[in-house]
Design a protein around this motif. Structure first.
Motif, PDB file in Angstrom:
ATOM      1  N   UNK A 191       0.821  -1.193   0.082  1.00  0.00           N
ATOM      2  CA  UNK A 191       0.015  -0.224  -0.125  1.00  0.00           C
ATOM      3  C   UNK A 191       0.822   1.240  -0.138  1.00  0.00           C
ATOM      4  N   UNK A 192       1.852   1.149  -0.775  1.00  0.00           N
ATOM      5  CA  UNK A 192       2.893   2.296  -1.135  1.00  0.00           C
ATOM      6  C   UNK A 192       2.019   3.216  -1.973  1.00  0.00           C
ATOM      7  N   UNK A 193       2.462   4.725  -1.821  1.00  0.00           N
ATOM      8  CA  UNK A 193       1.999   5.810  -2.834  1.00  0.00           C
ATOM      9  C   UNK A 193       3.313   5.814  -3.727  1.00  0.00           C
ATOM     10  N   UNK A 194       3.178   5.172  -4.866  1.00  0.00           N
ATOM     11  CA  UNK A 194       4.129   5.079  -5.866  1.00  0.00           C
ATOM     12  C   UNK A 194       3.747   6.027  -7.149  1.00  0.00           C
ATOM     13  N   UNK A 195       4.902   6.590  -7.497  1.00  0.00           N
ATOM     14  CA  UNK A 195       4.869   7.374  -8.678  1.00  0.00           C
ATOM     15  C   UNK A 195       6.294   6.993  -9.509  1.00  0.00           C
ATOM     16  N   UNK A 196       6.172   7.114 -10.885  1.00  0.00           N
ATOM     17  CA  UNK A 196       7.350   6.512 -11.704  1.00  0.00           C
ATOM     18  C   UNK A 196       7.935   7.745 -12.525  1.00  0.00           C
TER      19      UNK A 196
END
Length: 222
Positions: A100-105
């Protein structure tokens, strides 16, 4: 004209406000992230913390009890279309979903974009930047010593002389170090399996979350 009940209007308004206040807005302040859980036996030597730039060989699965606290912000920084880079990026995305990580790329579009891509990732001020792709090693070597408050996790490669904010996960089939040192004689793209890359991301994240940074986590016995 028919008007919706006041209660219904309030419910919709509350929902809209909640959406605007979601974790998608990284400009908002929130409590400092922390580790949830604890490392298992065999991750480190009992009573000893690994020295800076040392290599740690954890027991398989000893990292599985650690996950980030809610709202942990991660940027996946990737480069290259080769199979190892793609497999690593996939592993980061799967870990982020599970934890449940807030991920951006941020993806470098070519050689000229490697250093700018690192800069773009840092400008987002994430809790952790995870690097996937050998082409990013030299740009990270250039940038990371000047940004010691930004944590980096390099997976499937390592920096020749990492600072305390750069943690790497490596194995004998990987171990690219950049700086003109060339590819390791043991480099094997086939060693970047889904299972190994998944373990590498989780082990590296556990090391960073528990404060074991600036080291190399070695996963040959996987």
């Amino acid at each position: 004209m028919h008007r919706p009940p006041l209660a219904a209007v309030l419910v919709v308004a509350a929902a809209l406000l909640t959406g605007c206040a979601s974790g998608d807005d990284w400009s908002q302040r929130r409590p400092s992230p922390s580790a949830v859980g604890a490392l298992g036996a065999g991750f480190t030597e009992p009573g000893r913390s690994p020295a800076p730039e040392s290599t740690l060989t954890p027991s398989p699965g000893s990292w599985s009890g650690v996950r980030p606290s809610p709202g942990f912000r991660v940027v996946l920084l990737s480069a290259g279309g080769d199979r190892p880079a793609k497999t690593l990026a996939k592993a980061v995305k799967e870990w982020a979903k599970d934890a449940d990580v807030d991920l951006r790329t941020v993806t470098a579009s070519g050689d000229a974009d490697l250093l700018p891509a690192v800069t773009r990732a840092m400008e987002m001020h994430p809790d952790l930047i995870v690097s996937a792709g050998n082409d990013l090693i030299d740009p990270l070597t250039t940038v990371s010593p000047s940004h010691l408050t930004q944590e980096f996790l390099v997976v499937g490669a390592e920096l020749a002389e990492p600072t305390q904010n750069v943690t790497a996960v490596d194995w004998s089939g990987a171990s690219f170090r950049g700086e003109g040192l060339g590819m390791s004689s043991t480099y094997d793209p086939a060693s970047f399996t889904d299972a190994r890359c998944a373990a590498a991301v989780r082990a590296g994240a556990a090391a960073v979350l528990t404060g074991h940074t600036g080291i190399v986590v070695w996963l040959d016995e996987f």
